[in-house]
Design a protein around this motif. Structure first.
Motif, mmCIF file in Angstrom:
data_model
loop_
_atom_site.group_PDB
_atom_site.id
_atom_site.type_symbol
_atom_site.label_atom_id
_atom_site.label_comp_id
_atom_site.label_asym_id
_atom_site.label_seq_id
_atom_site.Cartn_x
_atom_site.Cartn_y
_atom_site.Cartn_z
ATOM 1 N N GLU A 40 93.705 47.818 58.524
ATOM 2 C CA GLU A 40 93.381 49.091 57.871
ATOM 3 C C GLU A 40 94.639 49.841 57.447
ATOM 4 O OE1 GLU A 40 90.740 51.348 60.307
ATOM 5 O OE2 GLU A 40 89.213 49.763 60.377
ATOM 6 N N GLU A 93 92.102 42.609 53.076
ATOM 7 C CA GLU A 93 92.539 44.003 53.128
ATOM 8 C C GLU A 93 92.034 44.816 51.943
ATOM 9 O OE1 GLU A 93 96.750 43.878 53.854
ATOM 10 O OE2 GLU A 93 96.468 43.246 55.938
ATOM 11 N N ILE A 130 88.563 45.810 53.044
ATOM 12 C CA ILE A 130 88.573 46.813 54.118
ATOM 13 C C ILE A 130 89.008 48.179 53.594
ATOM 14 C CG2 ILE A 130 89.739 47.502 56.259
ATOM 15 C CD1 ILE A 130 89.790 44.528 57.032
ATOM 16 N N ASN A 131 90.095 48.218 52.814
ATOM 17 C CA ASN A 131 90.690 49.493 52.388
ATOM 18 C C ASN A 131 90.148 50.031 51.070
ATOM 19 O OD1 ASN A 131 93.008 49.994 54.456
ATOM 20 N ND2 ASN A 131 93.197 47.837 53.934
#
Length: 453
Positions: free
Chosen positions: A166, A261, A264-265
């Motif tokens: 994160e 990522e 997720i972000n």
């Protein structure tokens, strides 16, 4: 910038302890760029149990500098940095107390690797530094001496940065730099980047991630963003405040990290990559005549694909290769095709070793041979490739056909025990994108070796 430190003290009552040794490593997130290590004369006796624990005795410290003699160096090396320590509240309290005795207010943002480890590496038996790094396969020397403990904390923190999908640690660093008034120009940002393989993170002035990318040459790729004329490039150029990065050495790990990522972000300028980038897939179907047909179609998440592709042309090129290798007919958008005449003339059945010409059992045996060679299936294997340094290797773990994650390890560490390897692994999600990335990478690239368990 971070400063990773460790203190050894005299022991004694709360807030009456003195520092006997200090080690500080200035760490830019990738390597140590400065350091300060010194014994310190605390001007008070050391408790006997501490002498036994550290090996530091009163005689060793008689000629060592007193704290006021090294205070300026500590201020200089920690200026504008985040202080990182294992059990940071203890080290930071001791350091602040020493400065208060000199009439100086020492104030720095802090991070604790105990707290970070509990969050990012859960379910460990112990979070004491010695037991934790041993469980994670991190080499350690000079236990209970400041330099040894601080260097082990550097290696632990580097692992924690990689596990932080994160990117909360990176965002905190950028926010710290914002408070310090740093406002670099695009050229300054590019000049600070490496020409190595890895992931890069573009932040706005609030520290938020607005774009995540991967490249075999981080500096070159970011420079393309900053000189591009597309609408997205111009928006990035207007909003960028900082670019952070993580070297991976291995392009496979860079691809896997980028995919995870982004999901997720959810950076604003990665909108197209938040969903799967693999829009075409290869499927195995048993047709009415009893043949195992391979179909290249638009990806359908409800079906189990053999492998997937980012474009139909990539899929066709792949089919042409396996057609020649395994003597197969394939089906693309309703037509059976081979590399030569079937594809050229778009006829449904071909002369030679193809569907409708030979017996299904004979033909299907070659399809099964292809599937066995290509699919991960229920295999347990470790893909070994280059690391971030010449003395390091990377490992990607697939267990029973499921992608588990990756890690880096020193060359003197031999991977022969899967359970020990699992302690090092940075866990990641297993999904159709990760499977397709691994399969695609292995069919297009040579890796150092693949271990099968």
């Amino acid at each position: 910038m971070y400063v990773i430190l460790d203190l050894e003290t005299t022991g004694g009552q709360y807030n009456e302890e003195g520092i006997t040794e200090i080690a500080i490593y200035k760490f830019d997130g990738h390597e140590v760029v400065d350091q300060f290590i010194s014994l310190v004369n605390p001007e008070i006796p050391i408790q006997p149990f501490v002498v036994k624990l550290t090996g530091i005795n009163n005689a060793m410290l008689r000629s060592a500098p007193k704290f006021f003699e090294i205070a300026k160096r500590i201020i200089e090396i920690t200026e504008g940095c985040i202080v990182v320590a294992h059990n940071a509240s203890f080290d930071y309290r001791i350091l602040r107390t020493e400065f208060q005795r000199l009439g100086y207010e020492f104030k720095r943002p802090t991070l604790c690797t105990v707290e970070l480890s509990k969050k990012l590496i859960p379910d460990q038996v112990s979070y004491s530094l010695g037991k934790l790094v041993r469980a994670l396969g991190i080499p350690m020397a000079d236990r209970h001496r400041a330099s040894g403990d601080a260097m082990a904390t550097v290696k632990l923190f580097k692992l924690l940065l990689a596990k932080d999908t994160e990117k909360e640690i990176l965002k905190g660093l950028v926010k710290t730099e914002i408070k310090s008034g740093l406002s670099p120009k695009l050229l300054d940002i590019v000049e600070a980047l490496p020409t190595k393989t890895g992931i890069y993170y573009i932040h706005n002035e609030n520290g938020d991630l607005i774009y995540i990318g991967k490249s075999k040459n981080i500096k070159k790729r970011v420079n393309q963003h900053f000189t591009g004329t597309t609408s997205k490039s111009k928006k990035i150029q207007r909003e960028v405040f900082a670019v952070t990065y993580e070297e991976t050495g291995s392009e496979l790990i860079a691809l896997l990290k980028e995919s995870e990522e982004i999901k997720i972000n959810k950076p604003i300028y990665n909108r197209a990559q938040r969903k799967s980038i693999f829009q075409w897939a290869l499927y195995e179907v048993l047709n009415d005549q009893g043949y195992l047909a391979l179909l290249l179609q638009k990806a359908d998440g409800r079906k189990k694909e053999i492998t997937a592709f980012s474009s139909i042309q990539e899929g066709k090129n792949y089919l042409f290769r396996i057609t020649e290798k395994f003597q197969l007919c394939q089906k693309i958008n309703g037509l059976y095709e081979t590399q030569n005449s079937c594809f050229q003339y778009k006829i449904k059945e071909c002369a030679g070793a193809c569907i409708g010409v030979e017996a299904p059992d004979s033909y299907n045996a070659r399809v099964e041979a292809y599937l066995e060679e290509t699919q991960l299936g229920n295999q347990t294997l470790v893909v070994i490739d280059r690391g971030r340094r010449t003395d390091e290797r990377s490992a990607v773990l697939i267990e029973n056909g499921i992608y588990k994650g990756y890690c880096f390890y020193d060359l003197n560490y031999q991977i022969h025990n899967l359970e020990i390897l699992k302690n090092l692994i940075i866990p990641m999600q297993n999904n159709r994108d990760t499977r397709s990335i691994i399969q695609g990478y292995l069919r297009r690239n040579k890796v150092l070796k693949v271990l099968t368990f």
